[in-house]
Write a protein that holds these residues in place. Structure first.
Motif, PDB file in Angstrom:
ATOM      1  N   VAL A 218      12.496 -24.493  23.739  1.00  0.00           N
ATOM      2  CA  VAL A 218      12.672 -24.938  22.358  1.00  0.00           C
ATOM      3  C   VAL A 218      12.951 -26.428  22.390  1.00  0.00           C
ATOM      4  O   VAL A 218      13.749 -26.905  23.210  1.00  0.00           O
ATOM      5  N   ASN A 219      12.282 -27.160  21.495  1.00  0.00           N
ATOM      6  CA  ASN A 219      12.507 -28.601  21.399  1.00  0.00           C
ATOM      7  C   ASN A 219      12.643 -28.959  19.916  1.00  0.00           C
ATOM      8  O   ASN A 219      11.707 -29.410  19.283  1.00  0.00           O
ATOM      9  N   GLY A 220      13.802 -28.721  19.370  1.00  0.00           N
ATOM     10  CA  GLY A 220      14.064 -29.033  17.969  1.00  0.00           C
ATOM     11  C   GLY A 220      14.271 -27.787  17.138  1.00  0.00           C
ATOM     12  O   GLY A 220      13.477 -26.850  17.191  1.00  0.00           O
ATOM     13  N   VAL A 221      15.362 -27.758  16.361  1.00  0.00           N
ATOM     14  CA  VAL A 221      15.700 -26.615  15.516  1.00  0.00           C
ATOM     15  C   VAL A 221      16.225 -27.135  14.184  1.00  0.00           C
ATOM     16  O   VAL A 221      16.942 -28.143  14.147  1.00  0.00           O
ATOM     17  N   GLN A 222      15.831 -26.436  13.104  1.00  0.00           N
ATOM     18  CA  GLN A 222      16.417 -26.684  11.788  1.00  0.00           C
ATOM     19  C   GLN A 222      17.083 -25.407  11.295  1.00  0.00           C
ATOM     20  O   GLN A 222      16.496 -24.324  11.378  1.00  0.00           O
ATOM     21  N   LYS A 253      17.909 -20.577   6.262  1.00  0.00           N
ATOM     22  CA  LYS A 253      16.549 -21.012   6.537  1.00  0.00           C
ATOM     23  C   LYS A 253      16.480 -21.548   7.964  1.00  0.00           C
ATOM     24  O   LYS A 253      17.279 -22.388   8.356  1.00  0.00           O
ATOM     25  N   LEU A 254      15.489 -21.066   8.704  1.00  0.00           N
ATOM     26  CA  LEU A 254      15.366 -21.398  10.124  1.00  0.00           C
ATOM     27  C   LEU A 254      13.969 -21.913  10.416  1.00  0.00           C
ATOM     28  O   LEU A 254      12.982 -21.370   9.919  1.00  0.00           O
ATOM     29  N   ASP A 255      13.890 -22.962  11.232  1.00  0.00           N
ATOM     30  CA  ASP A 255      12.606 -23.516  11.661  1.00  0.00           C
ATOM     31  C   ASP A 255      12.768 -23.958  13.108  1.00  0.00           C
ATOM     32  O   ASP A 255      13.645 -24.781  13.430  1.00  0.00           O
ATOM     33  N   ILE A 256      11.937 -23.415  14.007  1.00  0.00           N
ATOM     34  CA  ILE A 256      12.058 -23.666  15.446  1.00  0.00           C
ATOM     35  C   ILE A 256      10.783 -24.322  15.943  1.00  0.00           C
ATOM     36  O   ILE A 256       9.676 -23.887  15.614  1.00  0.00           O
ATOM     37  N   MET A 273       5.977 -14.865  11.809  1.00  0.00           N
ATOM     38  CA  MET A 273       6.460 -13.630  12.396  1.00  0.00           C
ATOM     39  C   MET A 273       7.590 -13.890  13.394  1.00  0.00           C
ATOM     40  O   MET A 273       8.620 -13.202  13.391  1.00  0.00           O
ATOM     41  N   SER A 274       7.436 -14.917  14.240  1.00  0.00           N
ATOM     42  CA  SER A 274       8.455 -15.207  15.244  1.00  0.00           C
ATOM     43  C   SER A 274       9.745 -15.663  14.593  1.00  0.00           C
ATOM     44  O   SER A 274      10.836 -15.221  14.960  1.00  0.00           O
ATOM     45  N   ASP A 275       9.632 -16.568  13.603  1.00  0.00           N
ATOM     46  CA  ASP A 275      10.835 -17.032  12.928  1.00  0.00           C
ATOM     47  C   ASP A 275      11.538 -15.883  12.207  1.00  0.00           C
ATOM     48  O   ASP A 275      12.769 -15.829  12.158  1.00  0.00           O
ATOM     49  N   THR A 276      10.759 -14.950  11.659  1.00  0.00           N
ATOM     50  CA  THR A 276      11.361 -13.812  10.968  1.00  0.00           C
ATOM     51  C   THR A 276      12.109 -12.916  11.941  1.00  0.00           C
ATOM     52  O   THR A 276      13.223 -12.449  11.644  1.00  0.00           O
TER      53      THR A 276
END
Length: 1086
Positions: A218-222, A253-256, A273-276
């Motif tokens: 992972v390189n960055g997460v919101q 709210k998630l963003d990877i 799908m992955s974020d869910t």
């Protein structure tokens, strides 16, 4: 002199050297390193071209390459969007003051010191602490992943024994707390903090599985959301707080941003799908009703903090909506259509979906849902309305509200405007049910629930049961003296819930809570099954009648229970709490379920006819009650329409369109007729390969005698692609009204040859019932190919007004519409504005086959939903009235005793000259009948057929079919059930060997041809064979069924003997209903 801002390519002297960047000051790369970089670039280019080369080498389709390119472009686009979102979020967080000043205030001046925000407060001091401590949090996370989590993952699976975290870096961007809101007014022993967190970080975590050369990371997460922190209980000792409980009230709210092998998760489709999935994992720990509790002192009853009792229950009545946006438009939005609305309701992780109302912008749902509320304020009810489509559902609006409003109001019955759409609103009734720790009101609650009539999947609940599953001890061992992996199944009637699994232990600790809806705790019980993780081996069971809880103090039991069918010392610790759901009646004078109570002489409230405020008069001074009219006052042209009867008999000498060999060999035609009159089109059946077709079909239509009305006839040849034109003719309606009866041959225009034989009659209308028996006798003797039955009368209905209708279930006046039905025909009036005494002044007409048997039904409802009353009028009552006119007030069933409707029903008997001829006696009647029909036999070259002549011929039998379309499976299905009355054919005089074969035309490749099994020596065979076709509904309606029943003769003859045929256009039947029907077979004619 070259400026210091110049680039390195702007000079080669000392000035350029002085202004060179630090990278340019570095020594040149060694030749070997430069060569490696060149080879690496070459290798990447080769790897890019290699799939294209391999595709050509192995002969793969170019579509595979294009598909791969399309997937790559989608992945690249999605990844670039994620990077841009991450950079934008980082920029906003780093430059918050400048961004807010530039966009919100347009000024760089500080806000004055007296400006404050009492609701949500900014906590910059907390952000400074987080920023300062962030690197040390990163060190802790790295130690946790490397020393604790990684060994656990390696031990869990042999394929992951080489897994390791190669890099763990939380980055420099710390989490920020945008604002804090404190709640201290609910409980003096706790403090509630709502932290609005926002994290857009450059976190970098890489993982590698060396065995499979797999790298991911992972390189960055919101992450953005509201985290609720509860400090409770407050104690009088250090650290002053007994425990800290944290959870998200709503899903954050998630963003990877993925790297390495997990780059595949950025492909469109997999991205969401992955974020869910990750968000679901977070929700299972940190989103209500799940909580993370950290105890700070010993001897604390942690179960009450991790799984506290709910604050209450909200009963949601989704009643209706109106003025929704039309999404199913026609001709690209030029013509407005309808929508097929349904609603989705969400409270936390609880989601409900209503049923879909087809083609309605004012849907009526009348559904009830129950949701458990854990936190108020904070938890929200969200209602979203969608238009159901085959591909992607269209958005019709949303409503959001904090359930604390319902908590304070107890009962909320309102219309809510839908947001983010031009129009639309939804009607909700929200009830807050309190949790009672006493069973004193249980019988009252159960009785009230039994009186509810709302549409709901589950009956209303009278109580809720909260079960906290703590632990078990001394469970039995498995076979082989192995430790079990116990889990628990808890069941209340049809609802079953499962705990997590505790692996390899006889003393499991679960510490999980479950909640059940209870309809009647006096009759229900909870069953508990302790099983091994394979769900096959039982480790013990327990059954607790809920009546034991009713007899317990505070309706709760907190104790050890001995397990049945288990070890002697096996026991389980459970805390079970029952709470009765009670609605405070003082807050709800009107129930949405039961009718509104009306006091005598109430006058039906505002908007009625009994009490109105006079404009300009004294406030509250009522107008005198208006006198109700005794009869209707329709327009002068009411019941002036007439009935045209068209008998399409036959045609002759039509042109041949199905030619062969370029026209050298003359063929036939497959003719059918279209009749257009008064805006209505009738179509005859198609006769196969016949230039002199005989239809014998009857059509009837009610027409207004307007000048210039025409009747148009067009003939076509049915083809697979485009039907060929066979001729047309038309004439004026007055040419039939004047003589009232015509029996003629009409020459076709715009073609070389062709004639059509028609019998048309403008039916006289009689206002006396004496002629009815003769007309019904004549009607029973007629048989037509299209199964039409001549009408014996025409009914005119005038609906004027209604009086004293009941109120809606919420106490408001209804929007009333009337639906008038006679057999399969129905009409609807306009919907009047809110009133208990609506007025429509609308007229309708119906064709009646037998006035002695048929019923007229008038249904009143609120916006075609809630029923307000019904009247059933047998037409034989109209026959007994003077002049066949019934004009009076009629009482409504299913309404108030004083509810009535004013209407006029006028019946006109349809006389006919043919019935007159038949009524003059058997002998003379037959001669007159022959004389009337023989009027068309003036042409010597035209043959004469009586409409009944074909009925004398031997019928080839009937076939029973069920033809329908399954909307769930998106399939057309045809079921061949049976045949009857088949003739014996061939040498087998005692029977036949029938089978059914059919094809759906057009079908050039004959892919739809199907055949049943053969039934030996059976003239009434039963097949019961179903055939499915993957067609859309539109494509199915364009098909024509070409069916044949054949006799399977011996192999030596090499021929099959035809028994009968059936031609059926599928657009002439209702595919959605899937009705079963007998169809007449016809012999093949040339």
């Amino acid at each position: 002199m070259i400026s210091g801002d110049a680039g390195p390519s702007m000079g080669t002297g000392s000035g350029a050297a002085d202004s060179a960047s630090p990278e340019e000051m570095q020594p040149p790369k060694p030749p070997g390193q430069h060569a490696v970089s060149v080879l690496w670039s070459f290798g990447k280019c080769l790897a890019t071209l290699l799939p294209v080369y391999l595709a050509g080498y192995f002969g793969f389709s170019i579509s595979l390459v294009l598909f791969g390119l399309m997937v790559y472009m989608g992945w690249k686009h999605s990844r670039n969007e994620k990077v841009m979102r991450l950079r934008s979020a980082m920029y906003v967080l780093e430059n918050e003051r400048a961004y807010t000043t530039a966009n919100a205030f347009r000024s760089k001046q500080e806000l004055p010191p007296w400006v404050n925000f009492p609701d949500v407060e900014k906590v910059e001091w907390m952000n400074k602490i987080l920023q300062q401590a962030w690197p040390f949090m990163g060190q802790y996370l790295e130690k946790l992943l490397v020393e604790t989590i990684a060994p656990g993952i390696r031990a869990s699976n042999t394929h992951l024994q080489t897994l390791s975290f190669t890099k763990v870096n939380l980055g420099e961007k710390a989490m920020k707390v945008v604002g804090v809101k404190a709640h201290t007014e609910h409980d003096k022993r706790q403090v509630i903090l709502d932290l609005y967190i926002s994290y857009a970080g450059d976190v970098e975590i890489n993982v590698e599985i060396k065995k499979y050369f797999c790298k991911a990371g992972v390189n960055g997460v919101q992450l953005h959301g509201m985290l609720r922190v509860i400090l409770e209980p407050l104690i009088g000792d250090v650290p002053l707080v007994g425990a800290i409980t944290m959870f998200f009230i709503r899903r954050p709210k998630l963003d990877i941003n993925w790297t390495g092998l997990t780059n595949l998760l950025d492909i469109p489709g997999l991205n969401a799908m992955s974020d869910t999935k990750i968000m679901d994992a977070i929700a299972s720990y940190l989103v209500l009703p799940n909580r993370l509790t950290i105890p700070l002192v010993a001897d604390l009853h942690i179960a009450q903090l991790r799984s506290p009792l709910p604050r209450g229950l909200v009963r949601i009545h989704l009643l209706e909506a109106e003025e929704l946006t039309a999404k199913d438009t026609v001709i690209k939005g030029i013509i407005d259509g309808k929508s097929d609305p349904y609603a989705v309701l969400r409270v936390g992780t609880q989601t409900f979906t209503s049923h879909t109302v087809d083609s309605n912008l004012n849907p009526q749902w009348r559904e009830m849902y129950e949701v458990i509320v854990h936190e108020v304020p904070g938890q929200e009810l969200e209602v979203e309305v969608f238009d159901k489509d085959q591909n992607q559902d269209d958005f019709l609006g949303r409503v959001k509200m904090d359930l604390d409003i319902v908590h304070k109001a107890r009962v909320l019955d309102e219309w809510f405007n839908l947001k983010d759409v031009p129009s639309g609103r939804v009607h909700l009734r929200l009830e807050w049910l309190s949790l009672l720790s006493s069973a004193d009101r249980l019988s009252e609650v159960i009785q009230r629930n039994q009186n509810m009539t709302c549409k709901t999947a589950d009956p209303p609940s009278a109580a809720i049961l909260a079960v906290y599953l703590d632990r078990a001890q001394d469970l039995p061992m498995k076979k082989g003296n192995k430790d079990p992996s116990p889990m628990v199944q808890l069941s209340v009637e049809d609802t079953t819930k499962e705990s997590k699994t505790c692996y390899l232990t006889t003393d499991p600790v679960w510490e999980v809570a479950f909640t059940f809806y209870i309809q009647d705790p006096r009759k229900q019980e909870i069953n508990i099954q302790v099983k091994d993780d394979d769900r096959a081996l039982s480790l013990g069971s327990l059954s607790i009648p809920l009546s034991r809880l009713l007899a317990s103090p505070d309706l709760s039991m907190d104790q050890w229970f001995q397990l049945d069918n288990s070890g002697q010392a096996s026991r389980i610790y459970i805390n079970a709490v029952l709470r009765v759901l009670y609605l405070n009646e003082d807050a709800s004078p009107t129930s949405p379920i039961s009718p509104h109570p009306l006091s005598p002489g109430s006058g039906h409230g505002e908007g009625g006819t009994t009490s109105e405020v006079a404009p300009g008069g004294v406030s509250g001074a009522p107008k005198p009650v208006p006198t109700r009219p005794k009869q209707t006052t329709p327009d002068s042209d009411f019941a002036s329409e007439g009935v045209l009867r068209i008998h399409l008999v036959e045609a002759s000498n039509l042109i041949a369109k199905d030619n062969f060999m370029g026209g050298m060999v003359k063929g036939k035609s497959d003719p059918y007729v279209k009749v257009r009159v008064g805006g209505v089109t009738f179509r005859s059946h198609t006769i196969k390969e016949n230039l002199n077709p005989y239809w014998n079909e009857l059509y009837e239509i009610i027409l207004t005698q307007l000048p210039g009305q025409e009747i148009q006839f067009e003939l076509f040849d049915k083809d697979l692609d485009q039907d060929d034109f066979l001729g047309r003719f038309k004439f004026n309606l007055r040419d039939i009204i004047s003589p009232q009866f015509t029996d003629e041959w009409y020459t076709l225009n715009d073609v070389k040859s062709g004639r059509v034989h028609l019998i048309m009659e403008w039916l006289p209308r009689v206002s006396e019932s004496a002629r009815l028996d003769q007309i019904l006798q004549y009607q029973a003797q007629q048989q037509y190919q299209n199964k039409a039955v001549p009408s014996a009368a025409v009914l005119f209905v005038y609906v004027e007004r209604a009086y004293s209708l009941p109120l809606k279930k919420n106490g408001k006046e209804p929007k009333v519409g009337a639906e008038i039905l006679l057999k399969a025909m129905s009409y609807k009036t306009k919907v009047c504005e809110r009133s208990t005494s609506p007025r429509w002044d609308e007229a309708f007409h119906f064709l009646v086959r037998d006035p002695k048997e048929e019923l007229l039904i008038v249904k009143l409802s609120h916006s075609w939903g809630q029923a307000l009353g019904t009247v059933v009028l047998p037409l034989r009552e109209v026959l007994s009235e003077q002049g066949l006119v019934l004009d009076r007030w009629l009482c409504l069933d299913g309404a108030l005793p004083e509810s009535q409707i004013l209407l006029r029903a006028t019946l006109k008997i349809l006389d006919t000259q043919l019935a007159v001829c038949r009524s003059d006696g058997t002998g003379e009647g037959s001669e007159d009948r022959d004389h009337v029909i023989h009027r068309r036999d003036t042409e010597p070259n035209l043959r004469h057929r009586s409409p009944l002549s074909q009925l004398v011929d031997q019928s080839p039998g009937q076939v029973k079919l069920q033809i329908g379309y399954s909307l769930e499976e998106n399939r057309l299905f045809i079921t061949v059930l049976s045949c009857r009355g088949l003739p014996a054919c061939g040498s087998a005089k005692d029977g036949s060997d029938p089978y059914v074969s059919f094809i759906l035309l057009p079908d050039k490749n004959r892919t739809t041809k199907r055949k049943t099994n053969t039934k030996k020596r059976d003239l009434n065979p039963e097949f019961n064979e179903r055939f499915d076709f993957d067609f859309s509904l539109e494509e199915s309606m364009q098909r024509r069924l070409d069916l044949t029943v054949k006799n399977n003769v011996s192999f030596m003859s090499r021929e099959r003997e035809l028994i009968g045929k059936l031609q059926l256009d599928l657009d002439q039947i209702d595919l959605k209903s899937g009705n079963t029907q007998w169809y007449d077979l016809v012999e093949e004619t040339n």
